[in-house]
Write a protein that holds these residues in place. Structure first.
Motif, PDB file in Angstrom:
ATOM      1  N   ALA A 123     -30.653 -76.966 -25.636  1.00 39.39           N
ATOM      2  CA  ALA A 123     -30.197 -75.919 -26.337  1.00 39.39           C
ATOM      3  C   ALA A 123     -30.619 -74.620 -25.807  1.00 39.39           C
ATOM      4  O   ALA A 123     -29.551 -73.514 -25.988  1.00 39.39           O
ATOM      5  CB  ALA A 123     -30.779 -75.936 -27.729  1.00 39.39           C
ATOM      6  N   MET A 124     -31.811 -74.524 -25.160  1.00 36.62           N
ATOM      7  CA  MET A 124     -32.060 -73.157 -24.683  1.00 36.62           C
ATOM      8  C   MET A 124     -31.326 -72.831 -23.655  1.00 36.62           C
ATOM      9  O   MET A 124     -30.914 -71.700 -23.399  1.00 36.62           O
ATOM     10  CB  MET A 124     -33.575 -73.278 -24.264  1.00 36.62           C
ATOM     11  CG  MET A 124     -34.474 -73.397 -25.369  1.00 36.62           C
ATOM     12  SD  MET A 124     -36.244 -73.888 -24.879  1.00 36.62           S
ATOM     13  CE  MET A 124     -36.559 -72.375 -23.844  1.00 36.62           C
ATOM     14  N   ASN A 125     -31.084 -73.851 -22.872  1.00 38.12           N
ATOM     15  CA  ASN A 125     -29.894 -73.379 -21.321  1.00 38.12           C
ATOM     16  C   ASN A 125     -28.604 -72.820 -22.058  1.00 38.12           C
ATOM     17  O   ASN A 125     -28.129 -72.030 -21.465  1.00 38.12           O
ATOM     18  CB  ASN A 125     -29.682 -74.780 -20.754  1.00 38.12           C
ATOM     19  CG  ASN A 125     -30.864 -75.142 -19.874  1.00 38.12           C
ATOM     20  OD1 ASN A 125     -31.790 -74.382 -19.499  1.00 38.12           O
ATOM     21  ND2 ASN A 125     -31.156 -76.492 -19.558  1.00 38.12           N
ATOM     22  N   LEU A 126     -28.183 -73.204 -23.082  1.00 37.47           N
ATOM     23  CA  LEU A 126     -26.959 -72.920 -23.431  1.00 37.47           C
ATOM     24  C   LEU A 126     -26.849 -71.682 -24.332  1.00 37.47           C
ATOM     25  O   LEU A 126     -26.051 -70.679 -24.178  1.00 37.47           O
ATOM     26  CB  LEU A 126     -26.127 -74.111 -24.465  1.00 37.47           C
ATOM     27  CG  LEU A 126     -25.593 -75.366 -23.833  1.00 37.47           C
ATOM     28  CD1 LEU A 126     -25.349 -76.352 -24.559  1.00 37.47           C
ATOM     29  CD2 LEU A 126     -24.250 -74.763 -23.024  1.00 37.47           C
ATOM     30  N   LEU A 127     -28.029 -71.456 -24.948  1.00 32.43           N
ATOM     31  CA  LEU A 127     -28.402 -70.227 -25.417  1.00 32.43           C
ATOM     32  C   LEU A 127     -28.244 -69.133 -24.300  1.00 32.43           C
ATOM     33  O   LEU A 127     -27.776 -67.841 -24.887  1.00 32.43           O
ATOM     34  CB  LEU A 127     -29.814 -70.234 -26.396  1.00 32.43           C
ATOM     35  CG  LEU A 127     -29.926 -69.007 -27.393  1.00 32.43           C
ATOM     36  CD1 LEU A 127     -28.881 -68.832 -28.249  1.00 32.43           C
ATOM     37  CD2 LEU A 127     -31.380 -69.167 -27.707  1.00 32.43           C
ATOM     38  N   GLU A 128     -28.774 -69.357 -23.313  1.00 30.86           N
ATOM     39  CA  GLU A 128     -28.802 -68.354 -22.265  1.00 30.86           C
ATOM     40  C   GLU A 128     -27.388 -68.058 -21.814  1.00 30.86           C
ATOM     41  O   GLU A 128     -27.103 -66.764 -21.174  1.00 30.86           O
ATOM     42  CB  GLU A 128     -29.630 -68.936 -21.117  1.00 30.86           C
ATOM     43  CG  GLU A 128     -31.027 -68.841 -21.321  1.00 30.86           C
ATOM     44  CD  GLU A 128     -31.931 -69.448 -19.955  1.00 30.86           C
ATOM     45  OE1 GLU A 128     -31.037 -69.851 -18.984  1.00 30.86           O
ATOM     46  OE2 GLU A 128     -33.212 -69.415 -19.985  1.00 30.86           O
ATOM     47  N   TRP A 151     -36.463 -77.869 -35.093  1.00 31.78           N
ATOM     48  CA  TRP A 151     -35.949 -76.759 -34.232  1.00 31.78           C
ATOM     49  C   TRP A 151     -35.565 -75.682 -34.960  1.00 31.78           C
ATOM     50  O   TRP A 151     -35.427 -74.345 -34.207  1.00 31.78           O
ATOM     51  CB  TRP A 151     -34.609 -77.205 -33.558  1.00 31.78           C
ATOM     52  CG  TRP A 151     -34.832 -78.188 -32.516  1.00 31.78           C
ATOM     53  CD1 TRP A 151     -35.950 -78.630 -32.114  1.00 31.78           C
ATOM     54  CD2 TRP A 151     -33.859 -79.087 -31.967  1.00 31.78           C
ATOM     55  NE1 TRP A 151     -35.941 -79.643 -31.176  1.00 31.78           N
ATOM     56  CE2 TRP A 151     -34.602 -79.868 -31.126  1.00 31.78           C
ATOM     57  CE3 TRP A 151     -32.557 -79.274 -32.031  1.00 31.78           C
ATOM     58  CZ2 TRP A 151     -33.950 -80.830 -30.215  1.00 31.78           C
ATOM     59  CZ3 TRP A 151     -31.864 -80.077 -31.300  1.00 31.78           C
ATOM     60  CH2 TRP A 151     -32.324 -81.063 -30.253  1.00 31.78           C
ATOM     61  N   ALA A 152     -35.693 -75.339 -36.404  1.00 36.79           N
ATOM     62  CA  ALA A 152     -35.034 -74.220 -36.984  1.00 36.79           C
ATOM     63  C   ALA A 152     -35.843 -73.010 -36.935  1.00 36.79           C
ATOM     64  O   ALA A 152     -35.477 -71.911 -36.706  1.00 36.79           O
ATOM     65  CB  ALA A 152     -34.895 -74.500 -38.492  1.00 36.79           C
ATOM     66  N   SER A 153     -37.142 -73.240 -36.835  1.00 40.70           N
ATOM     67  CA  SER A 153     -38.026 -72.124 -36.565  1.00 40.70           C
ATOM     68  C   SER A 153     -38.054 -71.344 -34.926  1.00 40.70           C
ATOM     69  O   SER A 153     -37.993 -70.387 -34.722  1.00 40.70           O
ATOM     70  CB  SER A 153     -39.513 -72.548 -36.762  1.00 40.70           C
ATOM     71  OG  SER A 153     -40.402 -71.413 -36.777  1.00 40.70           O
ATOM     72  N   PRO A 154     -38.220 -72.376 -33.995  1.00 43.06           N
ATOM     73  CA  PRO A 154     -38.154 -71.783 -32.794  1.00 43.06           C
ATOM     74  C   PRO A 154     -36.947 -71.466 -32.210  1.00 43.06           C
ATOM     75  O   PRO A 154     -36.980 -70.736 -31.257  1.00 43.06           O
ATOM     76  CB  PRO A 154     -38.848 -72.872 -31.723  1.00 43.06           C
ATOM     77  CG  PRO A 154     -38.684 -74.284 -32.619  1.00 43.06           C
ATOM     78  CD  PRO A 154     -38.584 -73.733 -34.185  1.00 43.06           C
ATOM     79  N   LEU A 155     -35.757 -72.023 -32.921  1.00 40.56           N
ATOM     80  CA  LEU A 155     -34.471 -71.784 -32.381  1.00 40.56           C
ATOM     81  C   LEU A 155     -33.658 -71.023 -33.287  1.00 40.56           C
ATOM     82  O   LEU A 155     -32.719 -71.939 -33.923  1.00 40.56           O
ATOM     83  CB  LEU A 155     -33.886 -73.054 -31.578  1.00 40.56           C
ATOM     84  CG  LEU A 155     -34.430 -73.370 -30.569  1.00 40.56           C
ATOM     85  CD1 LEU A 155     -33.895 -74.821 -30.060  1.00 40.56           C
ATOM     86  CD2 LEU A 155     -34.562 -72.550 -29.153  1.00 40.56           C
ATOM     87  N   PRO A 156     -34.101 -70.098 -34.066  1.00 44.21           N
ATOM     88  CA  PRO A 156     -33.493 -69.439 -35.144  1.00 44.21           C
ATOM     89  C   PRO A 156     -32.189 -69.112 -34.972  1.00 44.21           C
ATOM     90  O   PRO A 156     -31.031 -68.856 -35.817  1.00 44.21           O
ATOM     91  CB  PRO A 156     -34.411 -68.467 -35.702  1.00 44.21           C
ATOM     92  CG  PRO A 156     -34.999 -67.998 -34.262  1.00 44.21           C
ATOM     93  CD  PRO A 156     -35.062 -69.163 -33.711  1.00 44.21           C
ATOM     94  N   SER A 178     -31.290 -75.548 -42.823  1.00 45.48           N
ATOM     95  CA  SER A 178     -30.983 -74.109 -42.765  1.00 45.48           C
ATOM     96  C   SER A 178     -30.043 -73.769 -41.528  1.00 45.48           C
ATOM     97  O   SER A 178     -29.356 -72.909 -41.316  1.00 45.48           O
ATOM     98  CB  SER A 178     -32.048 -72.998 -42.779  1.00 45.48           C
ATOM     99  OG  SER A 178     -32.797 -73.303 -41.650  1.00 45.48           O
ATOM    100  N   ASN A 179     -30.262 -74.670 -40.393  1.00 42.78           N
ATOM    101  CA  ASN A 179     -29.597 -74.392 -39.243  1.00 42.78           C
ATOM    102  C   ASN A 179     -28.404 -75.607 -38.995  1.00 42.78           C
ATOM    103  O   ASN A 179     -27.832 -75.528 -37.783  1.00 42.78           O
ATOM    104  CB  ASN A 179     -30.659 -74.731 -38.017  1.00 42.78           C
ATOM    105  CG  ASN A 179     -31.196 -76.070 -37.972  1.00 42.78           C
ATOM    106  OD1 ASN A 179     -31.259 -76.641 -38.998  1.00 42.78           O
ATOM    107  ND2 ASN A 179     -31.956 -76.297 -36.977  1.00 42.78           N
TER     108      ASN A 179
END
Length: 217
Positions: A123-128, A151-156, A178-179
């Motif tokens: 998820a982080m790689n795609l967010l970049e 993951w909702a809190s660290p990847l809001p 929420s996510n």
């Protein structure tokens, strides 16, 4: 078309209904009546997976003949898949995972991509790369609603469409997060109903799924 514009289009598709049907279709002649039944039941976004030889013909027929349908392509693995689906009239694409070549092809395509992930690192790689809307797959085997909620809190910034092992019985567990904007599921178009042309039955399944919109957080 830049990645942000395509992400906005993906988000709009994800917000059309609580459920995006994940369809495996063996006979393209079933595509139009199936899609009309889903739309009539309140489910306009339809993911036709590239798991059968009939898939592209089914997408082409739905795109041309079914008013109100937003037809997409699933199980996209390669740049060739992406191009073929775009030519067939698909409005969005979904992949079970990602690869550098597929992401490069998506940047060159006008077709918005909802890429699949199963870990926070993916998820982080795609967010970049600018992707804020992702498919979580396979949702239940990979950790289910508890993992996605964590993951909702660290990847809001990210919103998900969990797919894999989801049914009418457990969809609300995901949709209440929420996510999560929607879920993907194959229960709306079971093979036996497709084979016997039970379009009224599929429409009823769609109506039940459409009611889940009230559960979305």
């Amino acid at each position: 078309m830049n990645i942000e514009t395509k992400q906005q289009q993906v988000e709009a598709t994800m917000r059309l209904a609580a459920v995006i049907p994940v369809v495996i279709i063996d006979d393209a002649k079933h595509a139009v009546p199936m899609a009309r039944a889903l739309v009539a039941g309140g489910i306009p976004a339809i993911e036709v997976t590239l798991r059968t030889p009939a898939a592209l013909d089914a997408i082409r027929a739905i795109a041309a003949e079914v008013e109100g349908a937003v037809v997409g392509v699933g199980t996209v693995l390669t740049a060739k898949d992406l191009h073929a689906a775009e030519q067939a009239g698909a409005r969005f694409a979904v992949s079970p995972g990602t690869s550098p070549k597929l992401l490069d092809a998506a940047e060159d395509s006008a077709l918005p991509l909802l890429p699949g992930i199963a870990t926070a690192s993916e998820a982080m790689n795609l967010l970049e790369r600018g992707y804020r809307h992702l498919k979580f797959f396979p949702a239940v085997p990979a950790g289910g609603a508890k993992l996605l909620g964590a993951w909702a809190s660290p990847l809001p910034q990210i919103r998900f469409c969990p797919t894999g092992g989801i049914s009418l019985q457990n969809a609300a567990d995901f949709l209440g997060l929420s996510n999560v904007l929607c879920v993907g599921g194959s229960w709306l178009t079971p093979a036996d109903r497709l084979q016997r042309g039970d379009w009224a039955g599929i429409e009823q399944l769609a109506r039940e799924a459409a009611l889940l919109k009230g559960v979305v957080a």
